[in-house]
Design a protein around this motif. Structure first.
Motif, PDB file in Angstrom:
ATOM      1  N   UNK B 314       0.827  -1.204   0.000  1.00 58.39           N
ATOM      2  CA  UNK B 314       0.000   0.000   0.000  1.00 58.39           C
ATOM      3  C   UNK B 314       0.873   1.271   0.000  1.00 58.39           C
ATOM      4  N   UNK B 315       1.213   1.800   1.139  1.00 55.00           N
ATOM      5  CA  UNK B 315       2.108   2.971   1.203  1.00 55.00           C
ATOM      6  C   UNK B 315       1.581   4.217   0.496  1.00 55.00           C
ATOM      7  N   UNK B 316       0.282   4.475   0.656  1.00 54.38           N
ATOM      8  CA  UNK B 316      -0.242   5.764   0.185  1.00 54.38           C
ATOM      9  C   UNK B 316      -1.125   6.320   1.286  1.00 54.38           C
ATOM     10  N   UNK B 317      -1.452   7.571   1.138  1.00 51.38           N
ATOM     11  CA  UNK B 317      -2.329   8.179   2.130  1.00 51.38           C
ATOM     12  C   UNK B 317      -3.677   8.515   1.524  1.00 51.38           C
ATOM     13  N   UNK B 318      -4.578   8.979   2.357  1.00 55.78           N
ATOM     14  CA  UNK B 318      -5.882   9.389   1.847  1.00 55.78           C
ATOM     15  C   UNK B 318      -6.181  10.772   2.414  1.00 55.78           C
ATOM     16  N   UNK B 319      -6.455  11.714   1.508  1.00 54.32           N
ATOM     17  CA  UNK B 319      -6.729  13.080   1.959  1.00 54.32           C
ATOM     18  C   UNK B 319      -8.071  13.119   2.664  1.00 54.32           C
ATOM     19  N   UNK B 320      -8.149  13.982   3.663  1.00 58.59           N
ATOM     20  CA  UNK B 320      -9.418  14.068   4.401  1.00 58.59           C
ATOM     21  C   UNK B 320     -10.431  14.923   3.651  1.00 58.59           C
ATOM     22  N   UNK B 321      -9.959  16.032   3.134  1.00 57.25           N
ATOM     23  CA  UNK B 321     -10.875  16.965   2.478  1.00 57.25           C
ATOM     24  C   UNK B 321     -11.325  16.436   1.121  1.00 57.25           C
TER      25      UNK B 321
END
Lengths: 316, 321
Positions: B314-321
């Motif tokens: 995986x190694x990705x992020x997820x933006x909140x906005x």
């Protein structure tokens, strides 16, 4: 065309969303084009291929193709989506995925700074936009790479978004189309970047096993890790004229082999001659040709009673 | 010294030379030096420990490329019996940069496939410095399908600077050859185990590396790009290769920490080239262990597990906005 369209069942309304879905990128492409038509900006530029002076607005109206020499300039992902989808049909997938500096990459400049700068420059979170969409009422899944974002290099987000787009197409039993452009690996993500080649190819294995079609559209430039994974695995591979497509870079080949590179090496035309590309398609014909291919794959290209294609020569 | 000495190994070489000299004096009968010898040997052991347990990523890269490092055929000849090599991709040519064929490991039949470097100029011209052409990948896939037909586990040994960057390779679509391997290896109905035994050079390595389990030898590396290539692009200067090697997190330990590989195979002190037999014994031990573990899995479990091995990176992020 109109007679044909009537025969096709329109998409269920649930999968059709207004064009505003891509508005979070800060760009409402359709209205922007309309605005440009009304107010000519009068900006000139010199074509980098033919050196002729051309109206920038003319070039943009001409789908980013030089009106004088036909040189195909790169398109942004949003322009490409406009070109290849029905107005209002594009439903974006995974808009929120963003890259992370897993390796804490210590180099001349930090990865985080690079990501921020590229986000500000392009309005994109990373180098792929994907979605469920339709072209001439044929539903399909489209993923488009945008070279402006860090050279559309493949890191975890690019790999994940491509993989999820493939998986969505497989799950929904839809054809898959990927418009490729990439400078290669995202070096800042080290081996994680390499693993994306395997991941995307694995998802394509499952898509293929499900008996579903996959069309690649190669655009300038498509290289390295992307060439050695999903860009080479299309059931059909279309290419834009003059696109540079290859695995190893020219300079690396020259330095390693001391060989004189043949004329037009690693261009679409070269690859057509060498048997890799199915068809070179000018951008002005891309929408029609992609539609036709998808019609064949989805059995919408019906034969009428006289034994002739219902479409006849209309897309030629 | 009988083997090529790397820069950081020079203090060890000096100590060894002094020990050699004293032993020669002893042999010639010029008095008793046993006390001096003992002290020098203690120093040597201590120095070896300090140097080899604190290797920098760049030093590991140099060990991985050591001209005397054992190559695939060195391991195959020590680990396997009855190696029966098969040639050719049935399309264009045989690529000597990749070898493969039936073999037995402690009597267990397997398909061995590996990239092969040459030991001298002549051999390297023949083996293309371990850089496969498209035919190599196509031969490898053909042999994997043979293994599948025969129901044999596949063991791949990876040691390549990368796929060959040549005009012919491009004309015959090296990118496609690798891509097809990546895709088709996900469907193999037999266990696949991969070992990076030296250089794991990017896509050229991955083309044999879509496996149920992936291991690195202690002093091998696995990277998206060579440190030199990375330095040339990001630092605009190859002199920064050492920094690039560190930044890329390409060593076995770092990759294990990241969860990208399944384990690290130990090497004899100083590197595999100091003791081929011992290095091969360590590798064989792990192969046998993995063959045993994977042999209990069903075809569906194997295919599913291999998919998730790569899907779950995986190694990705997820933006909140």
């Amino acid at each position: 065309m109109a007679a044909f369209v009537k025969k096709v069942k329109p998409l269920p309304t649930t999968s059709v969303v207004p064009v505003g879905v891509i508005a979070h990128h800060g760009i409402q492409k359709q209205s922007e084009v309309a605005k440009r038509k009304d107010i000519p900006q009068g900006l000139w530029e010199k074509c980098k291929n033919c050196n002729e002076l051309i109206f920038s607005s003319r070039k943009e109206e001409n789908l980013q193709v030089c009106p004088k020499c036909g040189y195909h300039y790169p398109m942004t992902a949003l322009e490409r989506i406009d070109l290849l989808t029905d107005l209002g049909s594009f439903q974006e997938l995974d808009p929120k995925l963003e890259s992370v500096d897993t390796l804490k990459f210590e180099g001349v400049s930090s990865y985080v700074d690079k990501l921020l700068a590229n986000h500000e420059k392009t309005g994109l979170r990373d180098a792929v936009i994907s979605g469920v969409t339709a072209i001439n009422f044929i539903p399909y899944v489209l993923a488009v790479m945008d070279f402006r974002f860090l050279g559309a290099s493949m890191g975890a987000v690019v790999g994940e978004k491509i993989t999820r787009a493939i998986e969505t197409a497989t799950a929904k039993k839809l054809p898959l189309v990927i418009v490729t452009a990439s400078g290669g690996a995202r070096m800042y993500e080290g081996l994680i970047s390499l693993m994306q080649m395997a991941k995307t190819s694995g998802a394509l294995y499952r898509h293929k096993e499900a008996g579903l079609p996959y069309i690649v559209i190669l655009t300038h430039p498509t290289t390295a890790g992307v060439t050695a994974s999903f860009a080479s695995l299309g059931d059909l591979i279309l290419a834009e004229p003059g696109a540079m497509v290859g695995f190893a870079g020219r300079r690396v080949i020259e330095a390693t082999t001391q060989a004189q590179l043949p004329d037009g090496f690693q261009t679409s035309e070269f690859l057509l001659q060498k048997g890799f590309v199915d068809r070179i398609v000018e951008r002005k014909n891309l929408r029609a040709e992609l539609t036709l291919c998808l019609e064949y794959f989805t059995k919408r290209c019906k034969v009428n009673k006289a034994g002739k294609s219902s479409r006849k020569q209309k897309t030629a | 010294m009988s083997i090529a000495v790397l820069e950081f190994e020079k203090p060890l070489a000096e100590l060894e030379d002094r020990i050699d000299a004293i032993m020669r004096m002893d042999a010639a009968g010029s008095g008793d030096h046993s006390k001096e010898l003992r002290s020098l040997r203690r120093k040597l052991t201590a120095a070896k420990k300090t140097i080899y347990t604190n290797l920098t990523p760049w030093q590991r890269v140099q060990l991985a490329r050591h001209p005397f490092r054992p190559y695939s055929l060195d391991y195959i000849s020590r680990i396997c019996t009855d190696f029966m090599e098969f040639h050719g991709d049935r399309r264009f040519a045989d690529d000597p940069a990749i070898v493969g064929g039936f073999a037995r490991i402690d009597g267990i039949p397997v398909m061995m496939i590996g990239t092969q470097k040459g030991r001298n100029v002549k051999e390297n011209v023949f083996r293309n410095f371990g850089c496969p052409n498209p035919e190599g990948y196509r031969k490898a896939l053909r042999l994997m399908k043979v293994a599948e037909l025969a129901g044999l586990p596949i063991v791949t040994l990876i040691d390549t600077p990368g796929a060959y960057p040549g005009v012919g390779a491009e004309e015959r679509h090296i990118g496609e050859a690798i891509a097809v391997n990546l895709r088709e290896m996900f469907g193999l109905k037999v266990p696949v185990i991969s070992f990076v035994i030296g250089e794991g050079g990017s896509g050229g390595a991955l083309g044999l590396g879509v496996a149920n389990k992936v291991f690195l030898l202690e002093n091998s590396y696995y990277s998206i790009i060579t440190p030199e290539g990375c330095a040339a692009i990001l630092w605009k200067d190859r002199a920064y290769s050492e920094q690039a090697a560190a930044a890329l997190k390409l060593t076995a330990d770092e990759l294990l920490k990241l969860g990208l590989i399944d384990g690290v195979i130990p090497e004899p002190v100083g590197g595999a080239h100091h003791n081929y037999d011992k290095a091969a014994a360590y590798l064989k031990l792990e192969i046998l262990k993995q063959l045993e573990e994977l042999s209990s899995k069903s075809v569906d479990e194997l295919v599913e597990q291999r998919y998730h091995h790569f899907r779950d990176v995986k190694y990705y992020g997820e933006a909140k906005a």
